[in-house]
Enzyme design. Structure first.
Site, PDB file in Angstrom:
ATOM      1  N   PHE A 147       0.636  -1.157  -0.115  1.00 41.61           N
ATOM      2  CA  PHE A 147      -0.095  -0.351  -0.009  1.00 41.61           C
ATOM      3  C   PHE A 147       0.889   1.269  -0.148  1.00 41.61           C
ATOM      4  O   PHE A 147       0.354   2.327  -0.430  1.00 41.61           O
ATOM      5  CB  PHE A 147      -1.048  -0.025   1.166  1.00 41.61           C
ATOM      6  CG  PHE A 147      -0.285   0.500   2.322  1.00 41.61           C
ATOM      7  CD1 PHE A 147      -0.182   1.918   2.919  1.00 41.61           C
ATOM      8  CD2 PHE A 147       0.391  -0.484   3.457  1.00 41.61           C
ATOM      9  CE1 PHE A 147       0.428   2.096   3.902  1.00 41.61           C
ATOM     10  CE2 PHE A 147       0.818  -0.008   4.586  1.00 41.61           C
ATOM     11  CZ  PHE A 147       0.932   1.414   4.797  1.00 41.61           C
ATOM     12  N   LYS A 171      -0.948  -7.195  -9.367  1.00 44.12           N
ATOM     13  CA  LYS A 171      -2.039  -7.158  -8.208  1.00 44.12           C
ATOM     14  C   LYS A 171      -1.545  -6.021  -7.054  1.00 44.12           C
ATOM     15  O   LYS A 171      -0.869  -6.367  -6.442  1.00 44.12           O
ATOM     16  CB  LYS A 171      -2.066  -8.536  -7.654  1.00 44.12           C
ATOM     17  CG  LYS A 171      -3.464  -8.595  -6.685  1.00 44.12           C
ATOM     18  CD  LYS A 171      -3.340  -9.166  -5.256  1.00 44.12           C
ATOM     19  CE  LYS A 171      -2.759  -8.655  -4.236  1.00 44.12           C
ATOM     20  NZ  LYS A 171      -3.566  -7.278  -3.821  1.00 44.12           N
ATOM     21  N   GLU A 174      -4.775  -3.716  -1.983  1.00 46.31           N
ATOM     22  CA  GLU A 174      -6.528  -3.473  -1.758  1.00 46.31           C
ATOM     23  C   GLU A 174      -6.700  -2.349  -1.249  1.00 46.31           C
ATOM     24  O   GLU A 174      -7.810  -1.646  -0.997  1.00 46.31           O
ATOM     25  CB  GLU A 174      -7.025  -4.714  -1.299  1.00 46.31           C
ATOM     26  CG  GLU A 174      -6.724  -5.063   0.109  1.00 46.31           C
ATOM     27  CD  GLU A 174      -5.516  -5.907   0.296  1.00 46.31           C
ATOM     28  OE1 GLU A 174      -4.625  -6.038  -0.611  1.00 46.31           O
ATOM     29  OE2 GLU A 174      -5.391  -6.438   1.438  1.00 46.31           O
ATOM     30  N   SER A 224       5.204  -6.947   3.325  1.00 47.18           N
ATOM     31  CA  SER A 224       5.826  -7.257   4.828  1.00 47.18           C
ATOM     32  C   SER A 224       6.665  -8.654   4.798  1.00 47.18           C
ATOM     33  O   SER A 224       6.242  -9.239   3.813  1.00 47.18           O
ATOM     34  CB  SER A 224       4.545  -7.359   5.795  1.00 47.18           C
ATOM     35  OG  SER A 224       3.573  -8.196   5.380  1.00 47.18           O
ATOM     36  N   CYS A 279       9.688   2.037   3.519  1.00 44.83           N
ATOM     37  CA  CYS A 279      10.438   0.831   3.985  1.00 44.83           C
ATOM     38  C   CYS A 279      11.724   1.477   4.075  1.00 44.83           C
ATOM     39  O   CYS A 279      12.719   0.673   4.591  1.00 44.83           O
ATOM     40  CB  CYS A 279      10.290  -0.143   2.724  1.00 44.83           C
ATOM     41  SG  CYS A 279      10.818   0.306   1.309  1.00 44.83           S
ATOM     42  N   GLU A 379       9.135  -3.926  13.056  1.00 43.02           N
ATOM     43  CA  GLU A 379       8.858  -2.666  12.216  1.00 43.02           C
ATOM     44  C   GLU A 379       7.532  -2.066  12.645  1.00 43.02           C
ATOM     45  O   GLU A 379       6.659  -2.748  12.750  1.00 43.02           O
ATOM     46  CB  GLU A 379       8.786  -3.612  10.800  1.00 43.02           C
ATOM     47  CG  GLU A 379       8.443  -2.332   9.724  1.00 43.02           C
ATOM     48  CD  GLU A 379       8.250  -2.846   8.443  1.00 43.02           C
ATOM     49  OE1 GLU A 379       7.659  -3.771   8.132  1.00 43.02           O
ATOM     50  OE2 GLU A 379       8.848  -1.962   7.443  1.00 43.02           O
TER      51      GLU A 379
HETATM   52  P1  NAD Z   1       1.482  -6.686   2.937  1.00 40.30           P
HETATM   53  O1  NAD Z   1       2.575  -7.506   3.397  1.00 40.30           O
HETATM   54  O2  NAD Z   1       0.297  -6.377   4.049  1.00 40.30           O
HETATM   55  O3  NAD Z   1       0.856  -6.584   1.614  1.00 40.30           O
HETATM   56  C1  NAD Z   1       1.315  -6.406   0.364  1.00 40.30           C
HETATM   57  C2  NAD Z   1       0.774  -7.188  -0.609  1.00 40.30           C
HETATM   58  O4  NAD Z   1       0.441  -8.610  -0.081  1.00 40.30           O
HETATM   59  C3  NAD Z   1      -0.649  -6.608  -1.077  1.00 40.30           C
HETATM   60  O5  NAD Z   1      -0.745  -6.730  -2.176  1.00 40.30           O
HETATM   61  C4  NAD Z   1      -1.633  -7.641  -0.280  1.00 40.30           C
HETATM   62  O6  NAD Z   1      -2.674  -7.406  -0.704  1.00 40.30           O
HETATM   63  C5  NAD Z   1      -0.829  -8.754  -0.138  1.00 40.30           C
HETATM   64  N1  NAD Z   1      -1.049  -9.797   0.751  1.00 40.30           N
HETATM   65  C6  NAD Z   1      -1.552  -9.459   2.122  1.00 40.30           C
HETATM   66  N2  NAD Z   1      -1.747 -10.459   2.759  1.00 40.30           N
HETATM   67  C7  NAD Z   1      -1.499 -11.619   1.891  1.00 40.30           C
HETATM   68  C8  NAD Z   1      -1.342 -12.974   2.334  1.00 40.30           C
HETATM   69  N3  NAD Z   1      -1.718 -13.448   3.492  1.00 40.30           N
HETATM   70  N4  NAD Z   1      -1.021 -13.853   1.367  1.00 40.30           N
HETATM   71  C9  NAD Z   1      -0.616 -13.179   0.053  1.00 40.30           C
HETATM   72  N5  NAD Z   1      -0.697 -11.984  -0.135  1.00 40.30           N
HETATM   73  C10 NAD Z   1      -1.115 -11.191   0.935  1.00 40.30           C
HETATM   74  O7  NAD Z   1       2.132  -5.055   3.061  1.00 40.30           O
HETATM   75  P2  NAD Z   1       1.608  -3.755   3.327  1.00 40.30           P
HETATM   76  O8  NAD Z   1       1.017  -3.467   4.524  1.00 40.30           O
HETATM   77  O9  NAD Z   1       0.664  -3.518   2.022  1.00 40.30           O
HETATM   78  O10 NAD Z   1       2.873  -2.725   2.952  1.00 40.30           O
HETATM   79  C11 NAD Z   1       3.696  -2.501   4.224  1.00 40.30           C
HETATM   80  C12 NAD Z   1       5.006  -3.466   4.223  1.00 40.30           C
HETATM   81  O11 NAD Z   1       5.611  -3.478   2.923  1.00 40.30           O
HETATM   82  C13 NAD Z   1       5.992  -3.180   5.418  1.00 40.30           C
HETATM   83  O12 NAD Z   1       6.358  -4.258   5.914  1.00 40.30           O
HETATM   84  C14 NAD Z   1       7.233  -2.486   4.269  1.00 40.30           C
HETATM   85  O13 NAD Z   1       8.331  -2.472   4.798  1.00 40.30           O
HETATM   86  C15 NAD Z   1       7.071  -3.221   2.994  1.00 40.30           C
HETATM   87  N6  NAD Z   1       7.853  -2.588   1.975  1.00 40.30           N
HETATM   88  C16 NAD Z   1       8.973  -3.071   1.547  1.00 40.30           C
HETATM   89  C17 NAD Z   1       9.790  -2.615   0.486  1.00 40.30           C
HETATM   90  C18 NAD Z   1      11.123  -2.756   0.113  1.00 40.30           C
HETATM   91  O14 NAD Z   1      11.436  -2.479  -0.674  1.00 40.30           O
HETATM   92  N7  NAD Z   1      11.628  -3.906   0.982  1.00 40.30           N
HETATM   93  C19 NAD Z   1       8.972  -1.380   0.120  1.00 40.30           C
HETATM   94  C20 NAD Z   1       7.859  -0.947   0.214  1.00 40.30           C
HETATM   95  C21 NAD Z   1       6.983  -1.725   1.365  1.00 40.30           C
END
Ligand code: NAD
Length: 493
Positions: A147, A171, A174, A224, A279, A379
């Protein structure tokens, strides 16, 4: 309702499943996003599969022209996209524009794809035998984004994937799904053939659908750490190419000789920009004694000037993305108190320039954070900056290296030797020297170490080109009158 984009047009979902989308600064639901069912997942993948052969076969010049046209449209209309980002994510408009610009750099990098795809050619590797190499696209590639950067993170991948001849199913998160749909329409305007770029709105089922499908050749994931690990393991089980970028906990090491005004400005920018939902945000200032007592008043003085509020009103810091995330981040302030840390600035009841129901949390500063506390080990992903005091430079490096994440880090010092030792020894993928958020430019590659990246190929730059292509080496002989007849050995000269 916010729908899918499949085969060059908006596809109205009939799954009957939706999730709410909020305007975080208003604290109200503004829309619903479709959540794909099995047949919609299959439809998006098959649109990409059908589009692949013709897209692969189209000339480098055609692909390049479309990327140039897309870049021009994006550059001219980025204000519209920034407004969409602010209305669903909450970040302030200037920051939304900033993320688009960083994404646009990858589009610009991808316009040079013909050069990046060039292989090698060796004449007469053996007598009359030439050897050369080429890189070819994979086919359908899946991209799953978080997000916090609804425009930039997908742009780390799809410009390179598309310019290299792949077709894409993206994808998005959401929580802020509209930016990707807007991009899909822009690509159509730029002349991209139908089916090359598809947007699948969805949840875990869509993610699993992309991993399971034999027609999807690779997965690029950002999110994450637990989900990154899940995706990496499941792709690996299937033998699928994967890069899964995870969470972070980034430290800023401050040596006593540093320019403390620069450090204080940097800590504010890197700690509270985008409300800490980056991040690469700095979440821990590691102060080498005796620097903390001089530095902290400078940080507090600057925090007092920050305006928290609606990102459309020229504020410095917006709300958090959802109420649940706001409450989770706020709970770390309670934990800090319980664990004996000292909350110097408490953001739980902020003064805001915005609607009262927005998902607000003001900038927060916590000193003497024990390294055993969850405030230090987990985090937080919000505007909470911790200070940890250490006795020496070596203790600071050891602390950073003991962490589970290795995304970004920075050192602030005027001592070149110390900076060099830091960059040499620190176990982190992206390092800043007097630069708080060392996000590499598009022609370098973005990615961390340890629990911040699963897989060995980072995003964009040459590693991105490598990820979205397969190498092939060709050994060729064109017969001439002097060919040597039967020879069962290896050709040697
Ligand atoms: P998230 O892991 O909740 O979601 C990321 C994606 O995974 C979304 O598209 C979501 O729909 C999908 N998803 C969620 N739950 C899932 C599941 N159980 N199974 C499969 N797919 C699933 O992350 P977020 O809250 O959207 O974003 C924040 C996180 O992203 C933080 O941890 C941040 O550090 C990380 N991030 C990392 C980087 C990097 O380059 N390392 C960059 C941006 C964000």
């Amino acid at each position: 309702m916010i729908n899918h984009w499949i085969n060059g047009q908006e596809y109205v979902s009939t799954s009957g499943k939706t999730l709410p989308v909020y305007d975080p600064a208003l604290g109200i639901e503004t829309n619903q996003v479709a959540i794909a069912n099995r047949s919609e997942i299959d439809l998006a993948i098959s649109a990409a599969k059908e589009a692949f052969p013709a897209w692969r076969d189209s000339s480098q010049a055609k692909k390049q022209n479309i990327m140039f046209a897309f870049r021009e449209l994006l550059n001219n209309r980025k204000g519209e996209l920034a407004e969409i980002i602010t209305s669903e994510h909450g970040k302030v408009l200037s920051d939304a524009l900033g993320e688009i610009s960083r994404g646009q750099e990858v589009v610009e990098f991808a316009t040079g794809m013909p050069h990046l795809l060039k292989g090698f050619y060796t004449e007469n590797a053996s007598t009359g035998v030439d050897v050369y190499s080429t890189r070819q696209p994979l086919g359908v590639v899946g991209i799953i984004s978080p997000f916090n950067f609804p425009a930039m993170v997908p742009m780390w991948f799809y410009p390179i994937a598309i310019a290299a001849g792949n077709t894409v199913v993206l994808k998005p998160s959401e929580k802020d799904p509209s930016a990707s749909l807007w991009i899909a329409k822009l690509f159509k305007e730029a002349g991209l053939p139908d089916g090359v770029f598809n947007v699948l709105q969805g949840d875990k089922e869509s993610v699993d659908g992309l991993i399971e499908s034999p027609d999807v050749e690779s997965i690029s994931f950002v999110g994450s750490t637990p989900i990154a690990q899940y995706i990496y393991e499941n792709c690996a089980k299937k033998g699928k190419r994967v890069q899964a970028l995870g969470g972070a906990k980034n430290h800023m090491l401050v040596l006593p000789d540093a320019d403390l005004d620069l450090v204080a400005d940097s800590a504010i920018n890197a700690g509270f920009g985008s409300a800490g939902e980056r991040c690469m945000a700095i979440s821990v200032v590691v102060a080498v004694e005796p620097v903390a007592d001089q530095l902290i008043p400078k940080i507090i003085e600057r925090m007092a000037k920050l305006r928290t509020g609606d990102g459309r009103r020229g504020c410095d810091m917006g709300p958090l993305v959802t109420k649940a995330h706001r409450d989770k981040v706020a709970s770390y302030i309670e934990i800090a108190e319980e664990d004996g840390a000292k909350v110097l600035v408490d953001g739980r009841n902020p003064h805001v320039d915005g609607e009262p129901n927005g998902f607000w949390l003001g900038p927060t500063l916590i000193d003497h954070v024990p390294t055993t506390s969850k405030v230090y080990t987990e985090e937080i992903f919000g505007p909470v900056l911790s200070v940890v005091r250490v006795q020496s430079f070596d203790e600071g490096i050891a602390l950073i290296n003991s962490g589970a994440f290795g995304n970004g880090t920075a050192i602030f010092t005027n001592d070149g030797g110390a900076a060099r030792k830091f960059q040499y020894e620190v176990q982190v993928g992206m390092v800043g020297i007097n630069v708080p958020i060392p996000v590499p430019v598009a022609y370098y590659s973005f990615g961390g170490w340890k629990n911040s990246l699963f897989g060995d190929t980072k995003a964009h730059g040459v590693e991105g080109v490598h990820f979205f292509t397969r190498g092939k080496a060709i050994t060729s002989r064109w017969l001439d009158p002097s060919h040597g007849g039967i020879n069962l050995g290896f050709p040697q000269n």
